[in-house]
Scaffold this motif. Structure first.
Motif, mmCIF file in Angstrom:
data_model
loop_
_atom_site.group_PDB
_atom_site.id
_atom_site.type_symbol
_atom_site.label_atom_id
_atom_site.label_comp_id
_atom_site.label_asym_id
_atom_site.label_seq_id
_atom_site.Cartn_x
_atom_site.Cartn_y
_atom_site.Cartn_z
ATOM 1 N N THR A 191 7.852 6.885 -0.206
ATOM 2 C CA THR A 191 6.767 6.017 0.223
ATOM 3 C C THR A 191 6.689 4.797 -0.676
ATOM 4 N N ASP A 206 3.762 3.767 -1.880
ATOM 5 C CA ASP A 206 2.398 3.854 -2.379
ATOM 6 C C ASP A 206 2.336 3.971 -3.892
ATOM 7 N N ARG A 246 -4.293 2.643 -7.179
ATOM 8 C CA ARG A 246 -2.864 2.920 -7.334
ATOM 9 C C ARG A 246 -2.227 2.078 -8.433
#
Length: 367
Positions: free
Chosen positions: A277, A279, A316
Motif C-alpha cells: 500500500t 499508506d 501517518r
C-alpha cells in the motif's frame, strides 16, 4: 615512615600505634597470620611510557614481637619481627609484572560545526579513533516534504494566554484535557501522539505546549565511536523528559524507501510496515538531515521517540521528536531504540538488521 620528607614533602614526626602498625600489633595479640608481599617496585617499562608495578608474594607470617626505635630522621618508628610459617611450599620469588598503560586520549575537533551555522549553537565533530570527518550531507532544521505530502492544516486553539486552562484549550483537549509538558518544558509521559500548539494557534510562542518546536537547546556534538561509526553526545546534563532534537530528513513513501538501497541506517519508518500500500511513510536522512541522523540505535536507550502533530493532522506522517528517557550525564552517548521490525528493498523483501550497541539485553538484532 615517621614522616618521610621524601614522600610528598612530609614533615618528619613520631609514628603512632595506629592504622597499619596497630593492625600488625593486633595480629600478634590474636596470633593471626599475615600475608606478606615482598619487594614492591615501580619501574618504567622498556617499551612503553607507562608504569610497571612488580610484586613478590612471600607467603604467611606470624608477628612475634614489636618495639620502638629512632628512625633515620630522629623520630620514633615502630619495628616488627615477622617469622615465616614453616611447612609452606617453597616460593621461587618470581616477580609478577603488571604493566599499566596510560589511556591515551588524543581526541581532536575535525569539524567546527556540523550544523553549518543553522543551529543556535555550533555542533563540533570530535574524533579520537582516526582522522576522518563525518560524511558530507546537507544540514536542515525542518522536514522536507515531497509530492506525497498533502495533509490538511491542523486547527488551532483560540487561547490568548499561554494555554493555562487546559480544559478550554482545543489542543490540550486532544491530549486528554491536559498539557503534556511541565513548566520546564519536559514531557510528562509518553503518548501514542502528542498534539502541540502550532501555527494556527493564537497562543504566544512561549506557550509550554510548543516544547519541541524551539530547536536544539543543548550543546550537542558528534563524535566517532569505536564500533558504531559516528554518534551524538551532549556536553550538558540532560534531565529526564527534556526535548533533545527532531529526526528530520526527506519524507517519502514506503515504496520509494525500499528502492533507496544502501541507506538503511538513515531510514526511519513512520508508516505501517512493509506492504504494497501507499499508506506508509519513511524519513530518509541520508542526503538531507540534522544531528538526529547521527544518533545510534541501542537496545537500552536513553532517548525515546515521540510522535508529535502541530502543523497538520495527518497521523501517518507525524514529527519524530526525541526526548530524554532518563537523566543523562554530560558526554554520555545519546541513543534511541529505532525498533526496526524490518528493513525492506525491492529484490529481497524483508531483511534483518544487525545491532552493534553492545548494551545490556542486546539481542544483536534491531528486532
Amino acid at each position: 615512615m615517621g614522616g618521610n620528607p621524601k614522600v610528598a614533602n612530609n614533615k618528619p614526626e613520631d609514628q603512632k600505634l595506629a592504622r597499619g602498625n596497630l593492625a600488625l600489633k593486633n595480629s600478634m595479640d590474636a596470633r593471626t597470620p599475615v600475608r606478606v608481599i615482598f619487594g614492591r617496585q615501580t619501574l618504567k617499562a622498556s617499551n612503553t611510557s607507562g608504569e610497571s608495578s612488580k610484586y613478590i608474594y612471600d607467603g604467611l607470617y606470624t608477628v612475634s614481637n614489636y618495639w620502638q626505635e629512632r628512625g633515620p630522621y630522629g623520630k620514633i618508628v615502630y619495628m616488627f619481627r615477622l617469622n615465616r610459617i614453616p611447612g609452606q611450599p617453597k616460593l621461587t620469588r618470581k616477580i609478577e609484572s603488571k604493566v599499566k598503560k596510560p589511556k591515551a586520549c588524543f581526541e581532536r575537533c575535525v569539524l567546527d560545526d556540523v550544523s553549518q551555522g543553522k543551529e543556535k549553537m555550533p555542533m563540533r565533530a570530535m574524533n579520537a579513533v582516526d582522522n576522518a570527518k563525518p560524511p558530507p550531507f546537507t544540514y536542515i532544521t525542518s522536514m522536507i516534504y515531497t509530492e506525497c505530502y498533502d495533509p490538511s492544516m491542523l486547527s488551532g486553539c483560540n487561547c490568548i494566554d499561554e494555554c493555562s486552562d487546559s480544559k478550554k484549550c482545543s489542543c490540550a483537549v486532544k491530549n486528554g484535557d491536559e498539557i503534556p509538558f511541565n513548566n520546564s518544558g519536559a514531557i510528562i509521559k509518553s503518548n501514542p501522539i502528542v498534539y502541540e500548539c502550532g501555527p494556527s494557534c493564537k497562543c504566544p510562542p512561549s506557550c509550554r505546549n510548543r516544547s519541541s518546536q524551539r530547536g536544539v537547546r543543548y550543546q550537542l556534538e558528534v563524535f566517532k565511536t569505536e564500533s558504531t561509526g559516528w554518534g551524538v553526545r551532549s556536553r550538558n546534563f540532560i534531565s529526564s523528559g527534556s526535548f533533545v532534537c527532531e529526526y528530520v530528513g526527506e519524507l517519502i513513501r514506503e515504496k520509494e524507501a525500499k528502492e533507496r538501497t544502501g541507506r538503511d541506517e538513515y531510514l526511519y519508518d513512520v508508516g505501517n510496515g512493509c506492504d504494497d500500500t501507499e499508506d506508509s511513510f519513511t524519513i530518509d536522512a541520508a542526503q538531507y538531515g540534522n544531528v538526529g541522523r547521527f544518533i545510534n540505535h541501542s537496545c537500552s536507550p536513553n532517548l525515546y521517540a515521540q510522535n508529535v502533530l502541530y502543523d497538520h493532522d495527518e497521523k501517518r506522517m507525524p514529527h519524530i521528536m526525541l526526548f530524554a528517557a532518563k537523566n543523562i550525564p554530560p558526554l554520555r552517548e545519546l541513543t534511541c531504540d529505532y525498533n526496526m521490525n524490518h528493513v525492506c528493498n525491492v529484490s529481497d523483501g524483508i531483511k534483518m538488521q544487525n545491532c552493534c550497541s553492545g548494551s545490556p539485553g542486546c539481542t544483536g538484532r534491531m528486532l
